[in-house]
Design a protein around this motif. Structure first.
Motif, PDB file in Angstrom:
ATOM      1  N   ASP A 234       0.825  -1.212   0.000  1.00  0.00           N
ATOM      2  CA  ASP A 234       0.000   0.000   0.000  1.00  0.00           C
ATOM      3  C   ASP A 234       0.858   1.261   0.000  1.00  0.00           C
ATOM      4  OD1 ASP A 234       0.861  -0.705   2.530  1.00  0.00           O
ATOM      5  OD2 ASP A 234      -1.023  -0.278   3.543  1.00  0.00           O
ATOM      6  N   TYR A 239      -0.682   4.867   0.045  1.00  0.00           N
ATOM      7  CA  TYR A 239      -1.839   4.511   0.872  1.00  0.00           C
ATOM      8  C   TYR A 239      -3.126   5.162   0.359  1.00  0.00           C
ATOM      9  CZ  TYR A 239       2.212   3.470   3.738  1.00  0.00           C
ATOM     10  OH  TYR A 239       3.432   3.002   4.180  1.00  0.00           O
ATOM     11  N   ARG A 243      -4.956   2.083   4.526  1.00  0.00           N
ATOM     12  CA  ARG A 243      -3.818   1.292   4.983  1.00  0.00           C
ATOM     13  C   ARG A 243      -4.213  -0.154   5.278  1.00  0.00           C
ATOM     14  NH1 ARG A 243       0.937   3.735   6.736  1.00  0.00           N
ATOM     15  NH2 ARG A 243       0.955   5.997   6.435  1.00  0.00           N
ATOM     16  N   LEU A 244      -3.401  -1.073   4.799  1.00  0.00           N
ATOM     17  CA  LEU A 244      -3.561  -2.475   5.170  1.00  0.00           C
ATOM     18  C   LEU A 244      -3.203  -2.642   6.650  1.00  0.00           C
ATOM     19  CD1 LEU A 244      -1.900  -4.068   2.022  1.00  0.00           C
ATOM     20  CD2 LEU A 244      -4.319  -4.243   2.648  1.00  0.00           C
ATOM     21  N   GLU A 318      -9.152  -6.469   5.571  1.00  0.00           N
ATOM     22  CA  GLU A 318      -7.839  -6.324   4.941  1.00  0.00           C
ATOM     23  C   GLU A 318      -7.777  -7.067   3.609  1.00  0.00           C
ATOM     24  OE1 GLU A 318      -7.481  -4.878   8.849  1.00  0.00           O
ATOM     25  OE2 GLU A 318      -8.156  -6.883   8.241  1.00  0.00           O
ATOM     26  N   LEU A 321      -9.415  -4.971   0.934  1.00  0.00           N
ATOM     27  CA  LEU A 321      -8.551  -3.856   0.531  1.00  0.00           C
ATOM     28  C   LEU A 321      -7.346  -4.377  -0.254  1.00  0.00           C
ATOM     29  CD1 LEU A 321      -7.935  -0.829   0.647  1.00  0.00           C
ATOM     30  CD2 LEU A 321      -6.847  -1.207   2.886  1.00  0.00           C
ATOM     31  N   LEU A 322      -6.837  -5.522   0.150  1.00  0.00           N
ATOM     32  CA  LEU A 322      -5.701  -6.126  -0.549  1.00  0.00           C
ATOM     33  C   LEU A 322      -6.046  -6.401  -2.009  1.00  0.00           C
ATOM     34  CD1 LEU A 322      -2.900  -7.463  -0.597  1.00  0.00           C
ATOM     35  CD2 LEU A 322      -3.986  -9.552   0.274  1.00  0.00           C
ATOM     36  N   TYR A 325      -5.659  -3.253  -3.962  1.00  0.00           N
ATOM     37  CA  TYR A 325      -4.263  -2.872  -4.189  1.00  0.00           C
ATOM     38  C   TYR A 325      -3.598  -3.794  -5.218  1.00  0.00           C
ATOM     39  CZ  TYR A 325      -3.716   0.872  -0.775  1.00  0.00           C
ATOM     40  OH  TYR A 325      -3.792   2.076  -0.122  1.00  0.00           O
ATOM     41  N   TYR A 344       2.221  -8.678   1.263  1.00  0.00           N
ATOM     42  CA  TYR A 344       1.323  -8.672   2.422  1.00  0.00           C
ATOM     43  C   TYR A 344       1.037 -10.088   2.910  1.00  0.00           C
ATOM     44  CZ  TYR A 344      -2.466  -7.046   5.480  1.00  0.00           C
ATOM     45  OH  TYR A 344      -3.261  -6.760   6.578  1.00  0.00           O
TER      46      TYR A 344
END
Length: 381
Positions: A234, A239, A243-244, A318, A321-322, A325, A344
């Motif tokens: 990220d 970001y 944020r992860l 997460e 969101l990952l 990204y 990650y």
């Protein structure tokens, strides 16, 4: 080709070395004042003990190629991690083994008897464990779970084990023999002069230049034919999507004249003890002799923007969101994301090195065949 590698930890060093040996010019930058990333080691000025500055790193692997690789650059000494835990005013050995079971329950069970005994304690009504707690209850029962897993896990992850996936507790967390070696791999050891010396050896090549206290800028990427990014995934995108999530560690250093706890790692399973463990670093180098001792109490908490990210959380929010990204990353050209932060994922050192070696090989093959280098040599998803 001109290669830019962001991060002078294991991923950057190994990829850089492989590409340098193949004739490419490798520029490695790192925002810190030292090489080695979180593997960085240094001598304590007060006690002379070799310190694992960002927490203990014990090398263990079944990958003979990786073992041979690290032994090219450093002398490895035999080392087995034998962890103890303080729980309910008593000290036990981990992983939970036959000695732990007999001591905890006041028994003298043989392996087959212990297996049957623990099965009688286990919650057999749980047929498909979905959470960490269900997984533990299914395999070891409530008493061992509450003594050795529940409090420690709550402190380490900052949430109830009922909210964590069963996958965190992947293997059966009990041994029905007296083996208290924490790891089960064929090759286990510690570099005699520390991990920073190991990584310095990997970086020692005329086609590699290393620049410390240097922050990445987009202009640097424009000067390179390809970028390998081992910083936070990220972070590469400032970001922009958020944020992860990570857990970070706080370390409380103290010294002791003599031997403080008699082992390298002492866990604390009780929830009311605020730290997760105490590490005594001279025991990570048992071939050395030191009168003084340097120890650290470790505290786990949610990482803030200015903190060092240690453990990726990878829960539902997460992972969503990952995925976003990863889509952003795959739209980039001439950038490959590598390592623990770049993908990650929580990675042991041997896996990090294996993936770095494989990534370098993929890059060299892609360059020879004119194919595009993948954004991720190993998908984070």
């Amino acid at each position: 080709m001109k290669i830019l590698l962001v991060g002078a930890g294991l991923s950057g060093a190994v990829i850089g070395r492989q590409l340098a040996e193949a004739g490419h010019d490798c520029r490695i930058i790192d925002s810190r004042s030292h090489i080695g990333g979180n593997c960085h080691t240094e001598r304590d000025s007060e006690t002379g003990v070799m310190l694992h500055v960002y927490g203990p790193h014990i090398f263990h692997t079944d990958d003979e190629g990786v073992w041979n690789y690290v032994n090219r650059f450093a002398e490895f000494m035999p080392f087995q991690n034998r962890v103890k835990t303080t729980s309910q005013d008593a000290v036990y050995s981990l992983p939970v083994n036959l000695h732990t079971i007999n001591q905890f329950f006041g028994k003298t069970l043989r392996p087959d008897e212990a297996r049957a005994f623990i099965e009688s304690k286990a919650d057999s009504s749980i047929t498909d464990p979905q959470t960490f707690e269900e997984q533990a209850l299914r395999f070891v029962g409530r008493e061992l779970y509450e003594a050795f897993f529940k409090g420690y896990t709550e402190k380490q992850w900052g949430c109830s084990p009922q909210d964590l996936p069963a996958s965190i507790l992947k293997r059966l967390p009990v041994r029905f023999n007296y083996d208290d070696n924490y790891f089960f791999h064929r090759f286990q050891g510690m570099p005699r002069e520390g991990y920073t010396a190991l990584i310095a050896g990997i970086l020692d090549h005329p086609r590699i230049t290393v620049e410390l206290e240097t922050t990445f800028t987009p202009a640097m990427a424009e000067e390179a034919d390809h970028v390998f990014w081992s910083g936070p995934l990220d972070g590469y995108f400032d970001y922009s999507l958020g944020r992860l999530g990570y857990r970070t560690l706080d370390f409380e250093r103290f010294t002791y004249q003599g031997d403080y706890q008699g082992c390298a790692v002492m866990n604390y399973g009780d929830r009311e003890v605020p730290w997760t463990r105490i590490t005594e670093h001279k025991h990570f180098s048992p071939w050395e002799s030191h009168e003084g001792s340097t120890c650290y109490r470790e505290y786990s908490r949610a990482a803030e923007p200015e903190d060092i990210p240690y453990y990726p959380i990878r829960l539902v929010e997460e992972k969503s969101l990952l995925e976003e990204y990863v889509r952003l990353a795959e739209a980039q050209k001439s950038v490959t994301f590598v390592g623990r932060l770049g993908t990650y994922r929580y990675l042991d050192m041997d896996v990090t090195i294996r993936e770095a070696l494989d990534t370098a090989e993929t890059f060299l093959t892609s360059a020879q065949t004119g194919q595009q280098m993948p954004t991720f040599a190993k998908s984070p998803l």
